[in-house]
Design a protein around this motif. Structure first.
Motif, PDB file in Angstrom:
ATOM      1  N   ASN A  94       5.099   2.067 -10.467  1.00  0.00           N
ATOM      2  CA  ASN A  94       5.232   0.796  -9.764  1.00  0.00           C
ATOM      3  C   ASN A  94       4.408  -0.288 -10.434  1.00  0.00           C
ATOM      4  O   ASN A  94       4.511  -0.464 -11.639  1.00  0.00           O
ATOM      5  CB  ASN A  94       4.871   0.986  -8.291  1.00  0.00           C
ATOM      6  CG  ASN A  94       5.680   0.059  -7.379  1.00  0.00           C
ATOM      7  OD1 ASN A  94       5.302  -1.078  -7.160  1.00  0.00           O
ATOM      8  ND2 ASN A  94       6.798   0.554  -6.870  1.00  0.00           N
ATOM      9  N   GLN A  99      -2.569  -3.931 -12.039  1.00  0.00           N
ATOM     10  CA  GLN A  99      -3.542  -4.173 -10.981  1.00  0.00           C
ATOM     11  C   GLN A  99      -4.677  -5.089 -11.415  1.00  0.00           C
ATOM     12  O   GLN A  99      -5.409  -5.607 -10.564  1.00  0.00           O
ATOM     13  CB  GLN A  99      -4.112  -2.846 -10.459  1.00  0.00           C
ATOM     14  CG  GLN A  99      -4.858  -2.036 -11.496  1.00  0.00           C
ATOM     15  CD  GLN A  99      -5.367  -0.718 -10.942  1.00  0.00           C
ATOM     16  OE1 GLN A  99      -6.083   0.011 -11.605  1.00  0.00           O
ATOM     17  NE2 GLN A  99      -5.013  -0.387  -9.714  1.00  0.00           N
ATOM     18  N   GLN A 180      -1.854  -5.623  -1.410  1.00  0.00           N
ATOM     19  CA  GLN A 180      -1.449  -4.507  -0.546  1.00  0.00           C
ATOM     20  C   GLN A 180      -1.193  -4.970   0.886  1.00  0.00           C
ATOM     21  O   GLN A 180      -0.302  -4.450   1.563  1.00  0.00           O
ATOM     22  CB  GLN A 180      -2.508  -3.411  -0.572  1.00  0.00           C
ATOM     23  CG  GLN A 180      -2.589  -2.651  -1.888  1.00  0.00           C
ATOM     24  CD  GLN A 180      -1.263  -2.036  -2.301  1.00  0.00           C
ATOM     25  OE1 GLN A 180      -0.918  -2.008  -3.469  1.00  0.00           O
ATOM     26  NE2 GLN A 180      -0.492  -1.560  -1.343  1.00  0.00           N
ATOM     27  N   THR A 183       2.383  -6.520   0.657  1.00  0.00           N
ATOM     28  CA  THR A 183       3.512  -5.643   0.345  1.00  0.00           C
ATOM     29  C   THR A 183       3.732  -4.535   1.373  1.00  0.00           C
ATOM     30  O   THR A 183       4.855  -4.057   1.538  1.00  0.00           O
ATOM     31  CB  THR A 183       3.328  -5.012  -1.046  1.00  0.00           C
ATOM     32  OG1 THR A 183       4.513  -4.303  -1.416  1.00  0.00           O
ATOM     33  CG2 THR A 183       2.144  -4.049  -1.071  1.00  0.00           C
ATOM     34  N   LEU A 184       2.677  -4.139   2.089  1.00  0.00           N
ATOM     35  CA  LEU A 184       2.855  -2.984   2.979  1.00  0.00           C
ATOM     36  C   LEU A 184       3.711  -3.306   4.196  1.00  0.00           C
ATOM     37  O   LEU A 184       4.188  -2.399   4.877  1.00  0.00           O
ATOM     38  CB  LEU A 184       1.500  -2.422   3.412  1.00  0.00           C
ATOM     39  CG  LEU A 184       0.581  -3.279   4.301  1.00  0.00           C
ATOM     40  CD1 LEU A 184       0.933  -3.140   5.771  1.00  0.00           C
ATOM     41  CD2 LEU A 184      -0.871  -2.884   4.083  1.00  0.00           C
ATOM     42  N   ASN A 190       3.311  -1.021  -4.822  1.00  0.00           N
ATOM     43  CA  ASN A 190       1.907  -0.599  -4.739  1.00  0.00           C
ATOM     44  C   ASN A 190       1.221  -0.860  -6.063  1.00  0.00           C
ATOM     45  O   ASN A 190       1.794  -0.635  -7.131  1.00  0.00           O
ATOM     46  CB  ASN A 190       1.770   0.872  -4.337  1.00  0.00           C
ATOM     47  CG  ASN A 190       2.267   1.825  -5.393  1.00  0.00           C
ATOM     48  OD1 ASN A 190       3.461   1.935  -5.625  1.00  0.00           O
ATOM     49  ND2 ASN A 190       1.338   2.523  -6.032  1.00  0.00           N
ATOM     50  N   PHE A 194      -1.782   5.570  -4.029  1.00  0.00           N
ATOM     51  CA  PHE A 194      -1.758   5.869  -2.592  1.00  0.00           C
ATOM     52  C   PHE A 194      -2.350   7.240  -2.267  1.00  0.00           C
ATOM     53  O   PHE A 194      -2.712   7.499  -1.126  1.00  0.00           O
ATOM     54  CB  PHE A 194      -0.327   5.782  -2.058  1.00  0.00           C
ATOM     55  CG  PHE A 194       0.079   4.383  -1.675  1.00  0.00           C
ATOM     56  CD1 PHE A 194      -0.676   3.289  -2.073  1.00  0.00           C
ATOM     57  CD2 PHE A 194       1.222   4.160  -0.928  1.00  0.00           C
ATOM     58  CE1 PHE A 194      -0.320   2.003  -1.730  1.00  0.00           C
ATOM     59  CE2 PHE A 194       1.598   2.873  -0.569  1.00  0.00           C
ATOM     60  CZ  PHE A 194       0.830   1.793  -0.975  1.00  0.00           C
TER      61      PHE A 194
END
Length: 239
Positions: A94, A99, A180, A183-184, A190, A194
């Protein structure tokens, strides 16, 4: 619904009153005469947001080492996926490789928010920024969305600071906590592993995913307005 309606209009077919009423409700139109104006705005917001996001992401992916054709394709795919709250990425891990790239994280975040809000809420936010008045539904959507985004980012950062966010610089931890939180809600991207999440994070994430996005947006869930009305009903009953 919007795209099928636009296609019928292009082909010169008339809409039934029931179909027109359903689309007007989705677009939060008070005046049925603004039907096609609202539909054009919806399509304009959708394609405009995806095109701008695709351009920014293509540049970011190019500077991450992708070839120009790969960067353009990856940027377009990711932008559409983000605006539609689909959460599909072309990388097997992803967005974890990005990040530490705020341009990618915040561009995808903004596309997710815009898609989840609905064009009516986006246009309502512009009116509010200019000091105008909007409907109670739009005010509720914007306030609940803002509260969930900020609260989610604070919770994720507080819980995951020394778990999934460990090893990142302080600013990157904040960028990823915000990402996060965005998007959650239903997008599903992600930028962290996770498998390293604490149980407390998984618990609050379930609640945020249950609420989801807003009416007329591309996100799932019970909708922000429904969640807000349930809370307000409980408060009113207690009072």
């Amino acid at each position: 619904m919007a795209f099928s309606t636009a296609a019928m209009g292009i082909l010169g077919r008339r809409l039934s009153l029931r179909h027109e009423a359903a689309i007007s409700s989705m677009l939060s139109l008070e005046d049925r005469n603004d039907f096609y104006i609202g539909l054009k705005r919806l399509l304009g917001v959708t394609f405009g947001s995806e095109a701008a996001g695709a351009a920014i992401l293509a540049v970011a992916f190019y500077f991450e080492g992708d070839s120009l054709p790969a960067a353009v394709w990856r940027g377009l795919f990711t932008a559409v996926s983000a605006f539609c709250n689909a959460g599909f990425a072309l990388q097997t891990d992803n967005l974890i490789p990005y990040q530490e790239n705020p341009a990618v994280l915040h561009t995808v975040s903004l596309l997710i928010i815009l898609g989840g809000l609905s064009p009516a809420a986006i246009l309502g936010a512009r009116i509010l920024a200019r000091g105008g008045r909007v409907t109670a539904q739009i005010r509720l959507v914007l306030s609940v969305t803002a509260a969930l985004l900020v609260a989610g980012a604070i919770l994720f950062a507080a819980i995951e600071w020394n778990h999934s966010l460990a090893g990142l610089a302080i600013l990157d931890r904040l960028h990823n906590a915000w990402f996060q939180s965005v998007t959650l809600r239903t997008a599903g991207f992600n930028s962290v592993d996770f498998t390293r999440l604490a149980p407390a994070s998984l618990t609050f994430m379930i609640a945020w995913m249950f609420i989801g996005g807003s009416p007329g947006g591309t996100a799932g869930g019970i909708k922000t307005t429904t969640g807000a009305l349930l809370v307000l009903a409980v408060v009113a009953a207690i009072r």
